[in-house]
Design a protein around this motif. Structure first.
Motif: not given
Length: 201
Positions: A90-102, A112-124
């Protein structure tokens, strides 16, 4: 991660989402939710189309290879290491959706916290391939539904599962009807009526 829907079914079944989803699916009581929610905003769709085109220029296959390595780590129990590798992707490619989902799925396994998980899913969802050919949109919405259900937020769980179903995810297709607040209300009213018929005053 690999075998997303299989893993999600396992998590669903082990986290108090009972087998009624499967029973309803088998009995044919699932109904389509393609019109249940509005699609992603035009801004999100345009953004994801632009970013995905950038990935198609040779970068996508490289990212997928690195992601498969992270998946193998998670599948062998090295979930924290998998998260670290996904974070590097993600750091190397911040718009690679699948990495956020995984990463969201791996972080769910780590509780981990629901907030962090949901933030990743929103970006995915924001960066996902708009035609959902890779299944990321359906998977991300399904994970959102699972998280919101665990949090006790029925409305958001229903909305998320409905969107997951719209994008073809089989887990969401089974889950959405069970989270429909109107169906639950109707079911409660029917149950009350049946009790009154069995036990008239």
């Amino acid at each position: 991660m690999s075998k997303h829907d299989t893993n999600l079914v396992d998590i669903l079944m082990s986290s108090a989402v009972d087998g009624e989803y499967i029973r309803d699916q088998i009995s044919g009581t699932y109904c389509s939710y393609t019109d249940a929610n509005q699609p992603r905003s035009l801004e999100e769709a345009t953004d994801s189309q632009s970013k995905y085109k950038e990935l198609e220029n040779g970068l996508l296959e490289l990212l997928k290879a690195r992601e498969r390595q992270a998946v193998k780590l998670a599948e062998t129990g090295s979930v924290s290491e998998a998260v670290d590798q996904l974070s590097t992707i993600i750091a190397d490619c911040p718009f690679y959706a699948s990495a956020y989902n995984n990463r969201a799925q791996a972080n769910r396994l780590l509780e981990c916290s629901a907030d962090a998980i949901l933030a990743d899913l929103e970006l995915a969802i924001r960066f996902a391939n708009p035609d959902n050919s890779d299944g990321v949109l359906g998977q991300a919405y399904t994970q959102k539904g699972i998280v919101y259900r665990a949090l006790g937020n029925q409305d958001e769980a229903f909305n998320s599962f409905s969107m997951g179903a719209k994008y073809g995810n089989e887990v969401s297709k089974m889950a959405a009807p069970k989270e429909n607040p109107y169906a639950k209300l109707c079911g409660k009213m029917v149950s009350q009526a049946m009790r009154q018929l069995r036990n008239p005053i």
